[in-house]
Design an enzyme around this catalytic site. Sequence first.
Site, PDB file in Angstrom:
ATOM      1  N   LYS A   1       0.865  -1.189   0.000  1.00 16.27           N
ATOM      2  CA  LYS A   1       0.000   0.000   0.000  1.00 16.27           C
ATOM      3  C   LYS A   1       0.897   1.232   0.000  1.00 16.27           C
ATOM      4  O   LYS A   1       1.531   1.545   1.001  1.00 16.27           O
ATOM      5  CB  LYS A   1      -0.921   0.004   1.226  1.00 16.27           C
ATOM      6  CG  LYS A   1      -1.950   1.110   1.173  1.00 16.27           C
ATOM      7  CD  LYS A   1      -2.993   0.907   2.256  1.00 16.27           C
ATOM      8  CE  LYS A   1      -4.147   1.873   2.133  1.00 16.27           C
ATOM      9  NZ  LYS A   1      -3.790   3.265   2.125  1.00 16.27           N
TER      10      LYS A   1
ATOM     11  N   LYS B   1      -3.164  -2.329   7.330  1.00 15.20           N
ATOM     12  CA  LYS B   1      -2.019  -1.446   7.607  1.00 15.20           C
ATOM     13  C   LYS B   1      -1.014  -2.139   8.526  1.00 15.20           C
ATOM     14  O   LYS B   1      -1.376  -2.971   9.353  1.00 15.20           O
ATOM     15  CB  LYS B   1      -2.519  -0.173   8.322  1.00 15.20           C
ATOM     16  CG  LYS B   1      -3.419   0.703   7.478  1.00 15.20           C
ATOM     17  CD  LYS B   1      -2.663   1.926   7.014  1.00 15.20           C
ATOM     18  CE  LYS B   1      -3.563   2.951   6.378  1.00 15.20           C
ATOM     19  NZ  LYS B   1      -4.098   3.917   7.317  1.00 15.20           N
TER      20      LYS B   1
HETATM   21  S1  IVH Z   1      -6.754   0.076  -4.950  1.00 12.71           S
HETATM   22  C1  IVH Z   1     -10.865   0.061  -5.498  1.00 12.71           C
HETATM   23  N1  IVH Z   1      -4.230  -0.511  -4.582  1.00 12.71           N
HETATM   24  O1  IVH Z   1      -4.934   3.616  -0.831  1.00 12.71           O
HETATM   25  C2  IVH Z   1      -9.677   0.191  -4.705  1.00 12.71           C
HETATM   26  N2  IVH Z   1      -5.063   1.491  -3.632  1.00 12.71           N
HETATM   27  O2  IVH Z   1      -6.872   3.791   1.306  1.00 12.71           O
HETATM   28  C3  IVH Z   1      -9.025   1.474  -4.903  1.00 12.71           C
HETATM   29  N3  IVH Z   1      -3.391   2.808  -2.432  1.00 12.71           N
HETATM   30  O3  IVH Z   1      -7.141   5.752  -2.528  1.00 12.71           O
HETATM   31  C4  IVH Z   1      -7.650   1.513  -4.518  1.00 12.71           C
HETATM   32  N4  IVH Z   1      -1.688   1.484  -2.804  1.00 12.71           N
HETATM   33  O4  IVH Z   1      -4.650   5.957  -3.015  1.00 12.71           O
HETATM   34  C5  IVH Z   1      -5.216   0.362  -4.340  1.00 12.71           C
HETATM   35  N5  IVH Z   1      -2.020  -1.140  -4.359  1.00 12.71           N
HETATM   36  C6  IVH Z   1      -2.994  -0.266  -4.128  1.00 12.71           C
HETATM   37  C7  IVH Z   1      -2.776   0.918  -3.388  1.00 12.71           C
HETATM   38  C8  IVH Z   1      -3.850   1.764  -3.160  1.00 12.71           C
HETATM   39  C9  IVH Z   1      -2.097   2.611  -2.246  1.00 12.71           C
HETATM   40  C10 IVH Z   1      -4.135   3.973  -1.912  1.00 12.71           C
HETATM   41  C11 IVH Z   1      -5.055   4.616  -2.923  1.00 12.71           C
HETATM   42  C12 IVH Z   1      -6.402   4.586  -2.284  1.00 12.71           C
HETATM   43  C13 IVH Z   1      -6.058   4.437  -0.832  1.00 12.71           C
HETATM   44  C14 IVH Z   1      -7.191   3.829  -0.045  1.00 12.71           C
END
Ligand code: IVH
Length: 669
Positions: free
Chosen positions: A117, A313
């Site tokens: 993430k 997290k």
């Molecule tokens: S998928 C439908 N994949 O985390 C799902 N998000 O807390 C949409 N993020 O707004 C997000 N790494 O900015 C996805 N490998 C990853 C990610 C990721 C970071 C962020 C993204 C999202 C936020 C949500």
Amino acid sequence: MISERVKAEAAKLREKIRYHNRLYYAEDRTEISDGEYDALMQRLIELESRCPELASEDSPTHRVGSQPLSRFPSILWDPPMLSLDNVFSAEEFGEFDRRIRHELKSEDDPVYSVEPKLDGLAVALIYQDGVLLRAGTRGDGSDGEDVTPNVRTLRSIPLKLSSDLSGNLVVRGEVIFRKNDFQKMNRDRESRGLELFVNPRNAASGSLRQLSSRITATRPLSFIAYGTALWPDGITSQHSLFDFLGRLGIPVNPYNLVCRGAHEVEKAYHKLEQKRDEMPWQIDGVVIKLNEASLQAKMGTLSRYPRWAAAWKFRAEEAVTRLIDIEIQVGRTGKLTPVARLEPVFVGGVTVSSATLHNEDELLRKDVRPGDMVIVRRAGDVIPEVARSLGRSDSKRGKRFEFPVNCPVCRGPVAREEDASAHRCMNPSCPAKLRQSLFHWGARDALDIEGLGSKLSEQLVDKGMVGDVSDLYRLSRPQLASLDRMGGKSADNLLSELRNSLSVNLQRFITGLGIPGIGRTVSGLLSGRFSDLHKLMRADVDEFLAIEGIGPVLADNLYRFFHEKITRDVVNRLLNAGFNPKGSGTDDGDKPLLGLTVVFTGGISIPRSEVRIMAEKAGAKVTGNVSERTDFVVAGPGAGDKLRKARELGLEIISEDEFLRRMIGDGGN
Ligand code: IVH
């Protein structure tokens, strides 16, 4: 009918607001506080709503909406850019997995994509026939900000995809700073005296949301994709999507994993947590998604989250240690930061022996005291902080830390800004902030001294040529010409700029002093109320409070600035250098010297007994001894010891003529 006065005021406000907008959005700096900016905007809104004829399409008030000052055109996302639901433990992930198996009515373990993430800013890139057309931030998920010109400056984002592709492709991912780029940028900012970014996430967001793409271009941002808005033809899983994006030249995360079942996901979570230090960018957890497109569709989405994905997290990295002492560090802008000195402890891969306590509010809230056992937290690259205190086992706690009222570097008065938690040293001559003070003194809104830039300020301080702002007015041509990149011509120019600056008005003079919270606007208010600096210096807190736009915090900052010896001396030295700043306010009436203590010394053409009566009638107290309580000394030819002492004490020294002018309330010295 709108009066000319109102029209002129509105025009002036617009000009000012545009100027500050330009500074803020295009040059990435500010000269006034948010409060002062809001006051300008509020006043303009008020004028325009009172006289609608005034409103014009191009007024800066038109940028104020529900979200004040949305700086960018909006860009709509359909389907929306969703957020992620969180799980906080292996048990919670187990429940997520059970729900999926239950709803998919599957006996087999589902296949998941487990992805680091990334901790940055979500953006989407719209490609049309393989060419980058537009790009925007996530915003509220449906309505983002169109930041196309800025995104175009990111080298990791291809403007043209490497394989032919017809139609629309919307790529979603995260704009981030690589750790080394972030550190390098902060080192560079530090060397230029700029405020440091606290963490890569804030820096990424701030850098991408600049009105001028030239600024974004100077920030080493990166991009990593994690999805698309719709599934491209023939792509049926998260991991085949990553391969597809990679082939198009779009960066994807090399640490993404495929796992079968909850147990493997849990192992992957720990593996990625272990690897987080070696990764080039900061991550704060993992994202787990059902790998198959068809299964994602079966699970569907809620209004804000997909039901096929979750964020898990990492724990913040924490350790317990003893707090030895609390020290105050003074930054270049005069900001005082409490720092905890710690018994060294290993946390998050490094040994930490000091950690920030941010500001007084945080200190009080956490009630951290010397001798306490404390929890130190370090999240990735972020500066270690003291999370909380565990107190002491023997219950004999140290004393509560009291925030200093004087600067630990120069003993100058410390002030808190209105609506801000930061404390700042008010002394423009404080060695910790002198370079910044000089630069600020010469700024456009202040004394507007061309040539007194940050590089020159730095040299003047480093070479010991200037110990406070008033020393600028003692610099000689040979001294200046000896500096780097300064020939005789530039030295002459600067000397003439300095001479000219002696005649600035009160507003610019006060702005130049850099008193916390007192920028151009408040200085303007002061100069509208006082006819000269002397009257302003004599004012008490109530007189400042009586000015609309000045609240108790600013009134107190002003009063202390002009009454504490260190800062008052700086002003007196400036007066002695030849300043005579005038405001447009009205006079105090028939007692222009009210409350002042005056000493006469040396030859004066009017007999002493007479001049004394005159001064007393004007409200002054006349004494024979020069002391710190003396407001000014009137010196004539042949003055000796008293004059010397006045100089030593940094008091203001004036001539008989000047005294007579002040006596009749002629606005100044
Ligand atoms: S998928 C439908 N994949 O985390 C799902 N998000 O807390 C949409 N993020 O707004 C997000 N790494 O900015 C996805 N490998 C990853 C990610 C990721 C970071 C962020 C993204 C999202 C936020 C949500």
